[in-house]
Design a protein around this motif. Sequence first.
Motif, PDB file in Angstrom:
ATOM      1  N   ALA A  29       0.823  -1.209   0.000  1.00 52.43           N
ATOM      2  CA  ALA A  29       0.000   0.000   0.000  1.00 52.43           C
ATOM      3  C   ALA A  29       0.857   1.259   0.000  1.00 52.43           C
ATOM      4  O   ALA A  29       0.575   2.225  -0.723  1.00 52.43           O
ATOM      5  N   ARG A  33       0.978   3.959  -3.060  1.00 54.83           N
ATOM      6  CA  ARG A  33       0.577   5.338  -2.838  1.00 54.83           C
ATOM      7  C   ARG A  33       1.691   6.323  -3.157  1.00 54.83           C
ATOM      8  O   ARG A  33       1.449   7.441  -3.610  1.00 54.83           O
ATOM      9  N   TYR A  65      -6.900   8.569   0.988  1.00 51.74           N
ATOM     10  CA  TYR A  65      -6.065   7.631   1.739  1.00 51.74           C
ATOM     11  C   TYR A  65      -6.329   7.771   3.235  1.00 51.74           C
ATOM     12  O   TYR A  65      -6.368   6.784   3.969  1.00 51.74           O
ATOM     13  N   VAL A  92      -6.824  -0.966  -6.014  1.00 53.88           N
ATOM     14  CA  VAL A  92      -5.521  -0.416  -6.390  1.00 53.88           C
ATOM     15  C   VAL A  92      -5.116  -0.909  -7.777  1.00 53.88           C
ATOM     16  O   VAL A  92      -4.652  -0.135  -8.629  1.00 53.88           O
ATOM     17  N   THR A 120      -5.660   2.113  -1.148  1.00 56.03           N
ATOM     18  CA  THR A 120      -4.544   2.194  -0.200  1.00 56.03           C
ATOM     19  C   THR A 120      -5.009   2.685   1.168  1.00 56.03           C
ATOM     20  O   THR A 120      -4.461   2.284   2.198  1.00 56.03           O
ATOM     21  N   MET A 123      -5.909  -0.010   3.472  1.00 50.92           N
ATOM     22  CA  MET A 123      -4.774  -0.772   4.000  1.00 50.92           C
ATOM     23  C   MET A 123      -3.805   0.125   4.745  1.00 50.92           C
ATOM     24  O   MET A 123      -2.631  -0.220   4.918  1.00 50.92           O
ATOM     25  N   ALA A 182      -0.096  -5.515  -6.924  1.00 50.34           N
ATOM     26  CA  ALA A 182      -1.299  -5.519  -6.091  1.00 50.34           C
ATOM     27  C   ALA A 182      -2.067  -6.829  -6.243  1.00 50.34           C
ATOM     28  O   ALA A 182      -2.526  -7.416  -5.252  1.00 50.34           O
TER      29      ALA A 182
END
Length: 424
Positions: A29, A33, A65, A92, A120, A123, A182
Motif C-alpha cells: 500500500a 501510494r 487515503y 488499487v 490504499t 490498507m 497488487a
Amino acid sequence: MTTTLQTRKRGLHRAWIVAGVAFVAILGAAGFRATPGVLITPLQEEFGWSRGTISLAVSVNLMLYGLTAPFAAALMNRFGMRRVVSCALLLVAAGSGLTILMNAPWQLVLCWGVLVGLGTGSMALVFAATLTDRWFVRHRGLVTGILTAGGATGQLIFLPVLAHLAAAQGWRSAAVTVTVAALAVVPLVWFLLRDRPEEVGTTALGADPGAVTALPPVRAGGAAAQALTVLGSAARTRPFWLLAGGFAICGMSTNGLVGTHFIPAAHDHGMAEPTAAGLLALVGIFDVAGTIASGWLSDKVDSRILLGAYYGLRGLSLMILPSLFGATAEPSMLVFIIFYGLDWVATVPPTVALCRQIYGAEGAVVFGWVFASHQVGAAVAAVGAGLTRDHFGAYDLAWYVAGFLCLIAALMSLAIARKASSKP
C-alpha cells in the motif's frame, strides 16, 4: 487443551504469521501510494500538465487515503480484515492499470486519486492498529512499529524500481508494475490473514488462556454509522483535537511535502530523478530502524514526550533542507536523509498508543480519524507545494512553513492529557 496451548507456546504463534501478511499488504500500500512522486515529471513532459494540476490528483489520493481509514476500520469490525484488504488490493490494481489509457487530467484524478486512494486507504495504518489490538497483548508497541515500518519498506522497494522503469521504459510500465504487484498480494491475504485468534483456535499473543478478543460493539446503521458515532464522541474531547492537529502537520511534512515533492524539487537543482528517488528510498531504509525503535520506546516511555521530540527535531531539519539541494548528493544531504528517515513515521507508534490508552476498545477507529487528519494535511501540502512551485519557481517557502508547523505540533503533543474527559 492445556497441552495444545503449551505446544503453541513452543512454536511460532499464529499472531506472527498474521502480522507478516499484514506487513506485506501495508508494504504494498505504501509503495503504491508513493508512486505518483516519480510520475510528476514524466506526466508533465508528455501531456504538458502543470505541477499544480498533477498535484491535484496526488492531493485527492492523499485525502482519500486518510478519509477512508476510519470507515475501513469500522468495515473491518463488521466484515473482517481479510475481505476489506482483499477488495482494497483489487481497487488499487484497477486504478493503476486504467491510468495507461488516460489522456485528460480528470482521468488521472479518477484513477490515481480516487481508486488508488480508496484502496490504499483501506490498507493504511489503521489496519495495523486493528490487527495489533486483536492479535497482540504483549509487544503491541513493537509490532505496531514493525508494521508501520512496512510503509517505509514499500517505499524503499518500489520507488527506485519505478523511477528506473519510468525513465527507461516510460511511466506506463511503472503503472502496470503496480497493478501486477497488487494482484499478487490478494491470494496471500485471502488464504493466510485471519480476523481474530478464535478463528484458528488460539488466543492473542500474551493473552491469558481462554481469553476472548474484545471487539467494539457494531452499532445500528452499519460501519459508516459506527465510524461517525465514534468521531462524534471523540470530537468532544480535547486530546482528540491535539492528536489530530499534530498528525495533520505530520502528514504535511512527510507524505504531502517530502514524499510528493522531494524528487521534483531535487530535479529543479539539477539532480537526476533516479538519484533523487534513491535518496527518498534511503529515507525508507532508516525509517525501518527508526519506527521499530519508536514502537519499542512507546512500550516504555511516555508517548507524549516521544511525539514532542519527534516533531521538534523534524521541524528544525526541514528549515535547513533548502540549503542542502544540489546537482549531486553531498554529505550534508545524506545526513539530512538519514535523520529524516529515522524520524519519518516514528510518530505512528506513540500516536496509536495514545489513542488506545485514551479511547480504549474504540482506539483503532479513533486512530482512523486521527490518521484521516494526517492525510488531509498531506493533501493540503501536496497541492500547496505544487502551487508554490508554479508561482515562485521554487519550493523554499513550502519547506520553511512545514518546519515551523512541526514546532507547533511538538507543543501540541506535550499538551495532551492522559484522559479523554477534558473538553476541547
